[in-house]
Design an enzyme around this catalytic site. Structure first.
Site, mmCIF file in Angstrom:
data_model
loop_
_atom_site.group_PDB
_atom_site.id
_atom_site.type_symbol
_atom_site.label_atom_id
_atom_site.label_comp_id
_atom_site.label_asym_id
_atom_site.label_seq_id
_atom_site.Cartn_x
_atom_site.Cartn_y
_atom_site.Cartn_z
ATOM 1 N N ASP A 1 0.838 -1.207 0.000
ATOM 2 C CA ASP A 1 0.000 0.000 0.000
ATOM 3 C C ASP A 1 0.874 1.259 0.000
ATOM 4 O OD1 ASP A 1 -2.542 -1.526 0.425
ATOM 5 O OD2 ASP A 1 -1.576 -2.004 2.308
ATOM 6 N N HIS B 1 -5.153 -2.927 6.848
ATOM 7 C CA HIS B 1 -4.980 -3.258 5.430
ATOM 8 C C HIS B 1 -6.362 -3.613 4.870
ATOM 9 C CE1 HIS B 1 -3.046 -4.660 1.807
ATOM 10 N NE2 HIS B 1 -3.688 -5.801 1.903
#
Lengths: 442, 442
Positions: free
Chosen positions: A254, A282
């Site tokens: 990410d 996440h």
């Protein structure tokens, strides 16, 4: 030749060293069979459902005078890696570090297929660090795992000194100094995040117990299988002997994607983007932080003067990347996920560049940001390169960032309530409001 | 902003340098769209059958004052790699070498999916060598190729400075200093080696012409797509401007597998095995040479005193490895093939260790072994690390080795007659006696 069970990396080294010397005293030797025979396998695992494993490749019709039995190690050594060796006696390896054991779960999967070859090549731990790979598969994947071990054999990596494969975490995680937990049940159709939390949570509870029982007491654990934050929490709760600080949930992909999107928007190359934090879970509640991020040393908001893009489109772009990739490439992002795992490990074993930091999902207790204690939350970290890290203190917050962090924090607290039965904290109560799986995530 | 077409790496550097300076003079800039729009694509390739390429990922709803057009390069640059950069102005990159262009065909396939990330990480050409990847796909694979480019973006490799993707070899091979030709039609059911020679031969004839027309005149060409020896011959015959010596057919995976099998049989770690030559064709007539090979500096025959194994089983074990792997792993050996391509390149760009050598399928004219001229034959090579090589002279032959070399030589001469229409040497006459494709080869 009976070989004592190993209890520590030092013992392992001595084992190999002594064994090599013993072998050298004979003129000629060869393994009786370099591959795993079906019978051998069955007796090791006491399983009746394991399919017959054929042995056509490495089975040696041996006419050499001395026969060497397969070592009785905790997990099955594979092929050429069952052969002993003598690091100490090798002139050229005298400057090598002590062998480290790296355990990988989901080792027959696509992410691992990229990662294992990176680990073995020396790209991750450096050109002077010999490694042993301890690969965990399942009964379903054990043949594929043999295929992976064969490809590792054929790659002749000088630093790769041992490969063990197995299906029992209590055997495979023995003496692990790193545990890269990639394997998890993928989310099938109709499976909600709450279901997945329970299904995969049980896997990670079991693996936590196994790590607690047999891994190195200071093992570093990187959880990749989703939902990775709460899986990491479950894992650490089941491993009380291992410091909670040692557990990481991977949010580095990410972070990397966020850096790339900021670079694209600003029209600079990605190496100009620094200090990017992914906050929280996440999942789609994650917060890519543009308030503290920098481009060419300047605050992002001074370079990208487009608050609408930063507040709305930026996060969406980061999160939709995985789904877009599946659309293009037809499968999920194994290669770049493996790269981000490499990045995450390297961030812990090399000193963080001055003034910069990296994101990792880590245990919140004692955090300086006022985030709820006792969850696994992605936060900005810095490392001296010793495998440990500290949280970065000089962070700015504004109302926007605070409110988004509160949302992902609330989600992680709800996930924690969902898995109370797996963390030893009573009866689970699951009230997850919506599906927050990232698009394209398994 | 119009950007001049590039004609050389030096021009490319100047282009980027100048362009960066131009861009810097504006306060804020962003690409109008970082991905390839369907219309843009169609007009570039004048194709009517290309499927619509959606643009959901990188399309920026841009409110920035200055718009930058996509550069009009020879092949399509991708995403963040379309952004200009300024190597010269970057303090930390001052010790970097000049950017090199690496073209890869079959770039959306599984071998490339491993190889590209190794090239981009610096593992192959070193930590001071910035690279540009020029990726050749097909109309069918162009979307997958975009997916690969997206994953390369997300990996933030500092050394990867340009990525271009395209489906026209004349565009993609522009200024290539390395061409790694992996793409070839896989052998479907019922397709014989002779058919494959014709089908893939046409691809390599066309790619040879393209290299001849647009690549760097000293481009090094590594042919991986099968049948790789004769494909390499076809390629070099169609590229008269490029020295024939620069063409290689990959036999390094065979060499690596042979080393592993010798190690297994001798009961030593594979790093003790050296001087292994694969002679001849990358097919079942190939000859893994145990006469000249060494284990721990001693002739193999003095260590493995088992002529039956050496003369019969050894070669079979090397050749059946690919098939055995497919059985286990369910797919062909992409990871270890990529590793062997890395090994093959590194063998040309780093000096060969004293006394050792490596195998590569190279042009036979002028060879010291009495092998027929004007074919591509795997032989023992040594390199000073300058990208070039010389054949090793101090080689022993016995009747067994001579007779086996004669057989693989006869096969390559027969393959050459099969492709006479593709090498400009008249009418093809195909009398291949049997199917000699290696098990598990595509």
């Amino acid at each position: 030749m009976a070989v004592a069970e190993l209890t520590s990396p030092a013992a392992s080294f001595a084992h190999n060293y002594n064994n090599a010397n013993r072998l050298r005293s004979s003129q000629l030797y060869a393994p009786s069979s370099s591959c795993l025979s079906s019978d051998h396998f069955r007796s090791r695992y006491r399983s009746t459902v394991l399919p017959r494993i054929t042995c056509s490749v490495n089975q040696v019709q041996n006419s050499a005078p001395v026969q060497v039995e397969a070592p009785k190690d905790k997990a099955e050594c594979y092929g050429v890696f069952c052969l002993t060796y003598d690091l100490k006696a090798e002139e050229e390896t005298k400057t090598w570090k002590k062998l480290i054991n790296i355990a990988v779960s989901g080792a027959a999967g696509m992410i691992s297929n990229h990662l294992l070859f990176k680990l073995a090549s020396g790209e991750v731990f450096g050109p002077d660090q010999p490694i042993a790979l301890r690969l965990l598969g399942s009964e379903r994947s054990i043949q594929a795992l043999e295929g992976v071990a064969m490809e590792l054999e054929d790659s002749l990596f000088p630093l790769l000194r041992e490969v063990n494969i197995g299906i029992d975490a209590y055997e495979v995680f023995q003496d692990a100094e790193w545990a890269l937990l990639i394997g998890a049940k993928p989310r099938g159709p109709g499976i909600e995040r709450a279901d997945l939390l329970d299904i995969n949570g049980q896997i990670f509870a079991e693996q936590g117990k196994a790590l607690n029982a047999v891994a190195s007491p200071n093992v570093k654990v990187m959880v990749v299988g989703n939902p990775c934050n709460t899986n990491a929490l479950i894992c650490l709760k089941n491993a009380p002997k291992i410091p909670a600080k040692n557990f990481h949930a991977l949010t580095r992909l990410d972070e990397n994607r966020a850096k790339c999107q900021l670079a694209l928007k600003a029209g600079v190359f990605y190496d100009k983007v620094s200090n990017v934090t992914i906050w929280g879970n996440h999942s789609t509640t994650q917060v890519p932080d543009f308030l503290n991020a920098k481009i060419d040393g300047m605050p992002v908001k001074e370079v990208i003067k487009d608050d609408k893009w930063l507040e709305h489109e930026f996060t969406e772009k980061v999160q939709k990347r995985g789904g877009a990739l599946i659309q293009k490439w037809g499968r999920s992002s194994a290669a770049s996920t493996a790269v981000s795992i490499v990045d995450a490990i390297k961030s812990l074993v090399t000193p963080t560049p001055e003034g910069d930091w990296f994101s990792s999902g880590v245990y919140t207790s004692g955090n300086p940001y006022g985030i709820a204690e006792d969850i696994v939350f992605s936060m900005p970290c810095r490392s001296k390169g010793d495998g440990d890290y500290e949280l970065v203190k000089e962070i700015q917050f504004d109302d926007y960032l605070r409110s988004r962090i509160a949302k992902t924090e609330a989600e992680l607290l709800a996930e924690k309530r969902c898995v109370a039965h797996l963390t030893g904290e009573g009866i689970a109560y699951c009230d997850l409001p919506e599906d927050t799986m990232l698009p394209g995530e398994m």
